[in-house]
Design an enzyme around this catalytic site. Structure first.
Site, PDB file in Angstrom:
ATOM      1  N   CYS A  15       0.789  -1.230   0.000  1.00 62.78           N
ATOM      2  CA  CYS A  15       0.000   0.000   0.000  1.00 62.78           C
ATOM      3  C   CYS A  15       0.828   1.292   0.000  1.00 62.78           C
ATOM      4  CB  CYS A  15      -1.048  -0.002   1.109  1.00 62.78           C
ATOM      5  SG  CYS A  15      -0.617  -0.893   2.587  1.00 62.78           S
ATOM      6  N   ARG A  23       7.902 -10.304   5.577  1.00 64.00           N
ATOM      7  CA  ARG A  23       7.663  -9.844   6.941  1.00 64.00           C
ATOM      8  C   ARG A  23       8.479 -10.714   7.886  1.00 64.00           C
ATOM      9  NH1 ARG A  23       1.054  -8.814   6.652  1.00 64.00           N
ATOM     10  NH2 ARG A  23       1.209  -7.484   4.802  1.00 64.00           N
ATOM     11  N   GLN A  83       0.808 -11.435  -2.520  1.00 64.02           N
ATOM     12  CA  GLN A  83      -0.637 -11.308  -2.368  1.00 64.02           C
ATOM     13  C   GLN A  83      -1.266 -10.979  -3.709  1.00 64.02           C
ATOM     14  OE1 GLN A  83      -0.812  -8.131   0.571  1.00 64.02           O
ATOM     15  NE2 GLN A  83      -1.339  -9.622   2.145  1.00 64.02           N
ATOM     16  N   ASP A 136      -2.942  -8.597  -4.359  1.00 63.75           N
ATOM     17  CA  ASP A 136      -3.181  -7.354  -3.649  1.00 63.75           C
ATOM     18  C   ASP A 136      -3.646  -6.272  -4.619  1.00 63.75           C
ATOM     19  OD1 ASP A 136      -3.072  -5.736  -1.449  1.00 63.75           O
ATOM     20  OD2 ASP A 136      -0.897  -5.443  -1.504  1.00 63.75           O
ATOM     21  N   HIS A 187      -5.110  -1.931  -4.497  1.00 65.52           N
ATOM     22  CA  HIS A 187      -5.602  -0.764  -3.770  1.00 65.52           C
ATOM     23  C   HIS A 187      -6.440   0.074  -4.714  1.00 65.52           C
ATOM     24  CE1 HIS A 187      -2.200  -2.194  -1.419  1.00 65.52           C
ATOM     25  NE2 HIS A 187      -3.014  -1.930  -0.428  1.00 65.52           N
ATOM     26  N   LYS A 224     -12.687  -3.408   8.636  1.00 65.14           N
ATOM     27  CA  LYS A 224     -12.304  -4.371   7.602  1.00 65.14           C
ATOM     28  C   LYS A 224     -13.214  -5.576   7.636  1.00 65.14           C
ATOM     29  CE  LYS A 224      -8.624  -6.383  10.473  1.00 65.14           C
ATOM     30  NZ  LYS A 224      -7.195  -6.693  10.578  1.00 65.14           N
ATOM     31  N   HIS A 261      -8.188  -1.215   0.598  1.00 62.40           N
ATOM     32  CA  HIS A 261      -7.212  -2.302   0.454  1.00 62.40           C
ATOM     33  C   HIS A 261      -8.042  -3.555   0.223  1.00 62.40           C
ATOM     34  CE1 HIS A 261      -3.981  -0.177   2.967  1.00 62.40           C
ATOM     35  NE2 HIS A 261      -5.050   0.533   3.212  1.00 62.40           N
TER      36      HIS A 261
END
Length: 595
Positions: free
Chosen positions: A284, A313, A331, A333, A335, A415, A461
């Site tokens: 992000c 991570r 991911q 992922d 945005h 979320k 997200h």
RNA sequence: GCCGCUGUAGCUCAGUGGCAGAGCAGCUGUUUCGUAAACAGCAGGUCGUGGGUUCAAGUCCCACCGGCGGCUCCA
């Protein structure tokens, strides 16, 4: 499940089955505590609730429990159960409870935490416990159980507190159900993705890089097939894929706020003559930076930036777990930056797309949690309330149920999480959508509205498979490795019966490969039966057996992995069948949706 | 990170103070076979790593690393 302080006004055997089971498990926990106190008179006992599949009880003991201790404790429990004594409960004043439990610090702490003037006091035989109730009438009614394992658990789940020893027991109403559960658990262990990953030659985890999977060729096919599928959907849903750096100056996360809050979980380092750098743990901030580098008008929105690059991570060592909890992952992922007017539609589109993906993959319905405003939050309560209401409404409109997770939202917004269970019943988060009321402001993102003024965009997200690693782990267990053809690393195995058929088998492979099918020929010096067995064990969807008869007819004898010999088919027909199955992303019947 | 358990061949495991083993997988040879395992032979290990105890350590002790089950955390 609720229980009322004991009155025993409804006879135990007339209670609903799930209430009976709850009480059996709860009473068994008491009997366990009784046994532990007999064995260790100096033991401090904490809490012992019923849980899914059984019960546990937490103790502070003078020494670690061994597996032999569990056997001994179980024997003591059975003595207490054979005695079949009455379990009695009463409400007593707190002062009296403090006197009874004066040597039990955990009980005293629990008493302090109870708001009523009286507390529940339960006894059977010489054992007494602080307890809100919900028990069988007698110890003889607890059902079929076995002590399962001992594990560490912090008092009240807080790592600053003492580490207690938690004894887990399995308990069901009957021996048959207990046995059935054990059989089911053993079956689940057989489909553990860590085992299947090795057996199917998909991936492995290696001490040379803890928490970072090695994808073998077949695993990489699966990984890339999933990404190809998502890219198709991105085209359909108007997402734009981007590729942002792996390595950033930590200045980036100082702006986003991650550095302050999660710096300890990032891989950071300091090269000579440069400031501190870090490997990105999420996309992000990079996407915000990319947005900031351009100039956008309302006509450019919604902007849906998707990325598949790898994230790292620094997870604490004790939490790593196969593919479901890793340090290195990707991911699906994205945005979404949009205007307030576009916001509802974007959220709704997310659920539509998720539903589509869950259906395409035969995943069945996830457990959906709506995580709401936490104690530490930013922004206006009215905005939070509106966002939470919107999410709840959209979830229902998508035809899903959800459970509320009060206070579990991120500090910047509520979320929604989609959870699926692995083979052992552990729940893992896959999809998520989060409303971000902070980051666009922190990065100073702006777009020009139709009024000619600069506005801050809204930001969402979202990820649907979540981490590809975690998804592959859970999906491998969900399917037991029987991936639908479109995802199967090897879609068909050609099996020549004798060496003289190898050449024809190779022809078939080339023909099918020219149409993009993933086909191999088993040229090993094995009998046909062994080749079939190997292909079955590798969960190859189709086996194409070729001998003299098939070669003669320009055909192959088709067998599918469900065990069926489909008989000989002309090559053209086989090719059409496989392509049809691939292009429609047909689910194998073994992957039928399940809850 | 914490508690407990655990680490022997690629995999599954036996070996509990006295010569490192089995099955499967692998390799070689023979076999050319009709729907879930042909036969024979060969090869394969610094017993996680480093210290210590002992005449002698895979085995006992300590530390570290990894794995497993939980706890905690999860942007």
């Amino acid at each position: 499940m609720t229980t009322t302080p004991e009155t025993h006004d409804v006879p135990f055997d007339q209670l609903p089955p799930d209430e009976r089971l709850f009480r059996m498990r709860h009473s068994a926990a008491h009997v366990l505590a009784e046994a532990v106190l007999e064995m260790f008179p100096e033991a401090k006992y904490a809490i012992g609730p019923p849980v899914e599949n059984g019960f546990y009880y937490d103790f502070d003991l003078p020494r670690p429990l061994t597996p032999e201790d569990l056997v001994a404790l179980e024997a003591r429990m059975r003595v207490s159960i054979a005695r079949d004594v009455a379990i009695r409960g009463e409400q007593i004043p707190k002062a009296q409870a403090r006197e009874i439990f004066k040597d039990q610090p955990y009980k005293l702490e629990l008493i302090d935490g109870i708001e009523d003037d009286t507390v529940g006091h339960f006894m059977h035989g010489d054992f007494e416990d602080l307890c809100r109730g919900g028990h069988t009438e007698r110890t003889g009614q607890v059902g079929a159980f076995t002590l399962d394992r001992v594990a560490g658990a912090y008092w009240r789940g807080d790592e600053h507190n003492a580490m207690l020893q938690r004894v887990y027991g399995l308990l069901f109403a009957t021996e048959a159900e207990l046995e059935a559960f054990k059989v089911q658990r053993a079956e689940a262990e057989r489909r553990d993705h860590r085992r299947l990953g090795r057996e199917l030659d998909l991936f492995h985890l290696d001490p040379i890089s803890p928490g970072s999977p090695f994808y073998h060729p077949k695993g990489a096919v699966l990984y890339n097939a999933l990404i190809d599928y998502l890219r198709d959907l991105y085209l359909e849903y108007d997402y734009s894929e981007v590729i942002t750096p792996q390595l950033f100056s930590t200045d980036l996360w100082k702006v986003s706020g991650h550095y302050q809050n999660f710096g300890g979980d990032m891989f950071l380092f300091q090269p000579e003559d440069e400031g501190e750098l870090g490997i990105k743990p999420m996309n992000c901030p990079g996407h915000c930076w990319l947005f900031k580098s351009g100039h956008y008008s309302y006509r450019d929105l919604p902007l849906r930036l998707a990325e598949f690059t790898r994230l790292h991570r620094n997870e604490r060592s004790g939490v790593l777990h196969g593919m479901t909890r890793v340090r290195s992952f990707a991911q699906d992922d994205a945005h979404i930056y949009c205007t307030p007017e576009q916001f509802d539609t974007e959220v709704a589109r997310f659920f539509e797309m998720s539903k589509r993906i869950y259906a395409d993959l035969g995943l069945g319905d996830p457990v959906i949690r709506l995580a709401t405003r936490p104690e530490k939050y930013i922004g206006e309560i009215a905005d939070w309330d509106a966002a939470e209401a919107l999410l709840g409404r959209v979830i229902n409109e998508a035809g899903y149920e959800y459970v509320l997770a009060p206070g579990e939202g991120a500090f910047y917004g509520p979320k929604v999480e989609f959870h699926m269970r692995d083979a052992l019943g552990r729940s893992w988060q896959l999809s998520t959508i989060q409303i971000d009321q902070a980051m666009p402001g922190r990065f100073g993102l702006e777009y020009i509205g139709d009024d000619g003024e600069a506005h801050t965009p809204l930001m969402l997200h979202r990820a649907i498979l979540g981490s590809l690693e975690r998804f592959i782990g859970v999906y491998t267990e969900h399917t037991a490795g029987r991936f639908p053809l479109w995802l199967a690393p090897v879609q068909a195995m050609v099996i020549p019966i004798a060496d003289r058929h190898v050449e024809y088998a190779e022809q078939i492979r080339k023909t099918l490969r020219a149409r993009g099918l993933r086909v191999q020929v088993d040229t090993s010096n094995e009998r046909m039966g062994a080749k079939i067995r190997n292909a079955q064990l590798q969960q190859v969807p189709y086996m194409l057996v070729v001998g003299d008869r098939e070669q003669e007819a320009n055909a192959a004898a088709v067998r599918d992995r469900a065990g069926g010999d489909l008989g000989a088919m002309p090559l053209d027909a086989i090719m059409a069948k496989l392509i049809e199955e691939r292009d429609t992303r047909a689910l194998s019947h073994e992957v039928a949706p399940s809850a």
